[in-house]
Design a protein around this motif. Structure first.
Motif, short mmCIF file in Angstrom:
data_model
loop_
_atom_site.label_atom_id
_atom_site.label_comp_id
_atom_site.label_asym_id
_atom_site.label_seq_id
_atom_site.Cartn_x
_atom_site.Cartn_y
_atom_site.Cartn_z
N LEU A 67 -8.36 -1.50 1.92
CA LEU A 67 -6.91 -1.64 1.75
C LEU A 67 -6.53 -3.05 1.30
CD1 LEU A 67 -5.61 0.32 4.87
CD2 LEU A 67 -5.80 1.13 2.52
N GLY A 68 -7.34 -4.05 1.69
CA GLY A 68 -7.09 -5.42 1.26
C GLY A 68 -6.09 -6.16 2.11
N TYR A 69 -5.53 -5.51 3.12
CA TYR A 69 -4.57 -6.13 4.04
C TYR A 69 -5.02 -5.83 5.47
CZ TYR A 69 -1.51 -6.75 0.02
OH TYR A 69 -0.99 -7.12 -1.20
N TYR A 70 -5.59 -6.82 6.09
CA TYR A 70 -6.12 -6.63 7.45
C TYR A 70 -5.01 -6.15 8.39
CZ TYR A 70 -8.54 -7.62 11.84
OH TYR A 70 -9.13 -7.51 13.09
N ILE A 93 -2.57 3.72 -3.54
CA ILE A 93 -2.17 2.70 -4.51
C ILE A 93 -2.09 1.36 -3.78
CG2 ILE A 93 -0.51 2.07 -6.29
CD1 ILE A 93 -1.64 4.87 -6.65
N LYS A 94 -2.87 0.37 -4.24
CA LYS A 94 -2.84 -0.96 -3.64
C LYS A 94 -2.33 -1.96 -4.66
CE LYS A 94 -6.43 -3.73 -3.09
NZ LYS A 94 -7.70 -4.32 -2.62
N ASP A 95 -1.23 -2.65 -4.32
CA ASP A 95 -0.62 -3.63 -5.22
C ASP A 95 -0.40 -3.04 -6.61
OD1 ASP A 95 -0.68 -5.55 -3.21
OD2 ASP A 95 -2.70 -6.20 -3.75
N ILE A 147 0.86 -1.20 0.00
CA ILE A 147 0.00 0.00 0.00
C ILE A 147 0.89 1.24 0.00
CG2 ILE A 147 -1.77 1.29 1.26
CD1 ILE A 147 -2.45 -1.48 2.62
N ARG A 148 0.63 2.14 -0.93
CA ARG A 148 1.32 3.42 -0.98
C ARG A 148 0.29 4.53 -0.84
NH1 ARG A 148 6.50 3.25 -3.75
NH2 ARG A 148 7.04 1.10 -4.26
N ILE A 149 0.56 5.47 0.05
CA ILE A 149 -0.39 6.56 0.31
C ILE A 149 0.34 7.88 0.08
CG2 ILE A 149 -1.97 7.59 1.97
CD1 ILE A 149 -1.92 4.87 3.47
N CYS A 207 2.41 -0.28 4.78
CA CYS A 207 2.01 1.01 4.25
C CYS A 207 3.21 1.95 4.12
CB CYS A 207 0.98 1.68 5.16
SG CYS A 207 -0.50 0.70 5.46
N ARG A 208 3.32 2.56 2.99
CA ARG A 208 4.32 3.62 2.79
C ARG A 208 3.56 4.93 2.58
NH1 ARG A 208 7.29 6.35 -1.42
NH2 ARG A 208 9.51 6.56 -0.86
N VAL A 209 3.77 5.86 3.49
CA VAL A 209 3.09 7.16 3.44
C VAL A 209 4.15 8.21 3.14
CG1 VAL A 209 1.57 8.74 4.65
CG2 VAL A 209 1.48 6.30 5.18
#
Length: 822
Positions: free
Chosen positions: A651-654, A587-589, A576-578, A671-673
């Motif tokens: 997000l798709g990732y618990y 951005i997910k995957d 996940i990129r935020i 997560c990358r923020v």
């Protein structure tokens, strides 16, 4: 009744009542297990053989009649025993021997070989019996009746036994699985005898036996060195060997011996071509399977997993028969377990190990059990399952001292486990306990792994010189014999050592070599795999843009997570990129998410709020107050839970959002923020600058600042004016201050063009920052661009007037006067 009473009964009630001819007939025919009239007539010379046999049966003299192509008769075992005892008392020794010899020849002619052999023994004709035994030897071995064959061979007189090399050979075959050392000694004797007779087939078969005895023992493989040159001699006579079966057996054992001892032998490819050709011929299936298994081992050792999988499938297709011997099935499961370890399929590896051990327990064939347990330990260690590895190693321990090579194999896993547990002193102890065995074993694969383990343990305990020496030896072995997967691991270890030493050039070189091998062969594990070390090396590889796609795939497949998430590495494969600075994007995957659906508005608002409040250990109550200020407590927390569930689903990732004890955290492993990256880089730059001693330290701080500023595209959640005002302004102020610091550094070093680019980029983000205009004025003036300096001042004056209804500050005016009015 006692035997005496029974025999007395036979004497009084049967034998004494018979006429003389019948008595002689009964005594003579008792040497035969079953009797036909023809055989009885030939043995006794009686023309009345058929009538006598029929009469004694009708008289109920313990004789059974069996119909067939020719009617046969059989005495009751007890009655036959009585007759044989009576015959021994009645006939002379010479007569009994002649009788048994004649009976043996009759039985041989009728194909009743086993009773014929027994009678030849009893009649004292060892030369006839040895030939008969040899005619049956191969069949008995195929039928699993080696014990019977061995008993016969050992009954032969020594001078007769050694007169026939094949007798020595077949006794070797009987013994070498039970006692490899004894079997090898007998094979060597047979080899010598065949050599004296010039029997090429016998020489080949006995050499096969010698090599098989050495490898089957799983002890030292060094004795193969004495015999591999004999393979080279026989290689010249290969085409002239007497049968395809002999060629096949020689090809199989040649490949096996070279694979385990000398994979780099110059004739290896020649033998492999012969093995491939023999698979197309009509030869026994066990030979084909041996060739396939050996080629599989070679591919597994060399790390060619694609071809190994192909050969395993060939083997599997050939053992589909329900009557396949269990040892051939065990060989398959052994290969499959090792293959799945090297391919990092720990579940399949564990399944094959369990199936192999169950089959071994059911059949009592445990020869490969410790090796299979080792594969299970390897699969568990590669997956980081220390408890599973412990279980396999406890079971393997009972076999560890059975042979030198198995002990080394066992110790390599003990070393690996100690390294994973970071018990480096223990790892060294385990290494040292195997040292003497490594010197004896002569098996390149385990030798290379042991040397690599020694290197890692020595390095971890601070003995870097010793570590480098052992690692160099591990690389020398693996590169010499073509063990690519081990070399992959060794180059990674070499990169790790260089990284610890701060040798950036060596790190890059070693990583390039390792990742090139890994990419070419798609490796996802190797011996002595340690996830923490691999995560660190993958970070460095991505920083250096080394085999980026392969490294990203490796990170994802092995779920590699560094101790400190590498937020600053742009090409790390974050799930996940935020993006929050100057824009908002999720951005997910690798796929941008859309926020147009109304159902997503509140979860996205929750995500923004968590980030605005710092993203780590954020109070649930603070989030609730921000999002549902007017709702009562229960309703607000109910809404919080509902939208947290929706956000996790989105997000798709618990695991990306941790929620515990009223605190909520975005997990940086998932997560990358961008704001985190911005702040981390600036913090690192500040730390380097404050502790700077040399010019290169200041340069490093400047590089980190430049990277940080590249991530700042605008204010935090710029379109959400009411959200996180204080944090937005704090971050923006930090951006301005850092840009000013970097600009001053560039000006001090007269890097005017770089400074101009910095100030122009800054003004794109915030055109109201006067210091950026002042920087443009100074830099352009120093470059002799007086008009551009004036333009920067006028632009500043215009922007301030239009946006703030004010004029440039006194500081700006003073700079203008000092620079532009000269």
């Amino acid at each position: 009744f006692t035997a005496r009473e029974v025999f007395d009964y036979f004497t009084s009630e049967i034998f004494d009542k018979a006429d003389k001819e019948t008595q002689v007939f009964l005594l003579s025919t008792s040497v035969l297990p079953t009797i036909s009239a023809t055989m009885a007539q030939k043995l006794t010379g009686s023309e009345n053989a058929e009538q006598i046999l029929d009469r004694i049966r009708q008289n109920h003299w313990f004789t059974e009649r069996y119909p067939g192509r020719e009617i046969r008769y059989q005495y009751h075992p007890l009655f036959r025993q009585y007759l044989q005892n009576r015959a021994a008392q009645t006939f002379t020794g010479g007569h009994m021997k002649r009788l048994k010899e004649a009976a043996a020849r009759l039985l041989e002619a009728e194909g009743q070989i086993e009773p014929a052999i027994e009678l030849f023994f009893e009649s004292g004709h060892p030369h006839e019996v040895v030939l008969l035994i040899l005619s049956q030897a191969q069949m008995l071995v195929i039928q699993g009746r080696s014990q019977t064959l061995e008993l016969w061979l050992r009954r032969l007189p020594e001078e007769v036994f050694y007169e026939h090399p094949y007798a020595v050979y077949w006794l070797s075959v009987c013994r070498h699985r039970l006692d490899p050392d004894e079997g090898r000694e007998l094979f060597e004797k047979a080899f010598s005898l065949f050599g004296e007779q010039g029997d090429t087939a016998g020489i080949c078969l006995s050499l096969c036996g010698i090599l098989d005895s050495i490898t089957f023992a799983w002890n030292s493989f060094k004795p193969l060195d004495q015999w591999i040159p004999k393979l080279t001699q026989l290689s010249r006579k290969y085409e002239a060997l007497p049968s395809l079966e002999v060629q096949g057996r020689l090809s199989a054992i040649a490949l096996f011996s070279l694979t385990f001892r000398q994979p780099d032998h110059p004739e290896f490819k020649t033998w492999e071509k012969r093995g491939q050709a023999i698979l197309q011929e009509n030869i026994p299936g066990d030979i084909k399977l041996r060739v396939i298994a050996t080629r599989t081992w070679h591919r597994l050792f060399s790390g060619n997993l694609a071809e190994a999988g192909h050969f395993i499938e060939m083997y599997r297709e050939l053992v589909q028969s329900p009557n396949i011997p269990p040892y051939l099935l065990l060989a398959l499961k052994n290969l499959q377990a090792f293959y799945h370890f090297l391919g990092n399929n720990s579940e399949a590896c564990s399944k094959m190990v369990a199936e192999a051990l169950d089959l071994a327990s059911a059949t009592g064939i445990h020869h490969t059990s410790p090796i299979v347990m080792g594969h299970g330990a390897a699969g568990a260690l590669s997956a980081g399952d220390l408890d599973g590895a412990d279980n396999h190693l406890r079971n393997m321990a009972q076999y560890a001292h059975a042979s030198e090579w198995i002990f080394i194999y066992f110790k390599n896993f003990k070393i690996w486990k100690a390294l994973l547990e970071k018990d480096f002193s223990r790892a060294l102890i385990e290494c040292e306990s195997a040292r003497a065995y490594v010197a004896k074993s002569g098996m390149p694969m385990t030798d290379a792994v042991w040397h690599q383990g020694m290197a890692i343990a020595y390095h971890a305990t601070g003995n870097h010189a010793e570590a480098s020496g052992y690692l160099e030896k591990a690389l020398l072995i693996s590169n010499r014999v073509g063990f690519h997967q081990i070399a992959f691991g060794c180059y990674l270890t070499q990169a790790e050592f260089a990284l610890d030493a701060g040798d950036e050039t060596a790190v890059r070189n070693s990583l390039q070599q390792a990742m090139a091998i890994g990419k070419a062969r798609q490796y996802v594990t190797t011996w002595l795999w340690r996830s923490d070390a691999m995560a660190r090396l993958c970070c460095k590889a991505l920083e250096e843009n080394i085999e980026v796609a392969y490294v990203q795939d490796l990170i994802l497949r092995r779920n590699l997570i560094p101790q400190s998430p590498p937020l600053e590495i742009e090409n790390w494969p974050w799930p996940i990129r935020i993006y929050t600075l100057g824009r908002f994007a999720l951005i997910k995957d690798g796929i941008p998410l859309s926020f147009t659906k109304k159902a997503r508005e509140k979860p996205i608002a929750m995500l923004k709020t968590i980030i605005a409040l710092g993203g780590r250990n954020v109070s649930e109550n603070h989030v609730v107050d921000q999002l549902w200020p007017d709702a009562d407590g229960d309703a607000a927390h109910g809404s919080f839970k509902t939208n947290l569930h929706r956000l996790r689903k989105l997000l798709g990732y618990y695991e990306a959002i941790r929620h515990s004890e009223g605190k909520i955290t975005l997990d940086p492993r998932y997560c990358r923020v961008d704001v985190w990256v911005f702040e981390r880089l600036l913090s690192r730059a500040d730390a380097v600058r404050q502790s700077a001693v040399l010019e290169r330290d200041l340069q490093k701080a400047a590089e980190l600042t430049q990277k940080a500023l590249e991530h700042y595209k605008g204010r935090l959640f710029q379109s959400d004016e009411v959200m996180a005002v204080s944090r937005r302004e704090y971050l923006h102020h930090r951006f301005i201050r850092s840009a000013e610091q970097l600009g001053n550094y560039l000006q001090e070093r007269k890097e005017w063009e770089k400074a101009i680019a910095l100030y122009e980029n800054g003004l794109k983000i915030d055109e109201l920052v006067e210091s950026f205009y002042r920087g443009l004025m100074v830099c352009n003036h120093r470059l002799g661009r007086r008009a551009r300096a004036w333009k920067a001042y006028n632009r500043c004056k215009k922007v301030l007037a239009e946006n703030l209804n004010t004029s440039p500050s006194a500081k700006t005016e003073a700079l203008k006067n000092s620079l532009l009015n000269q």
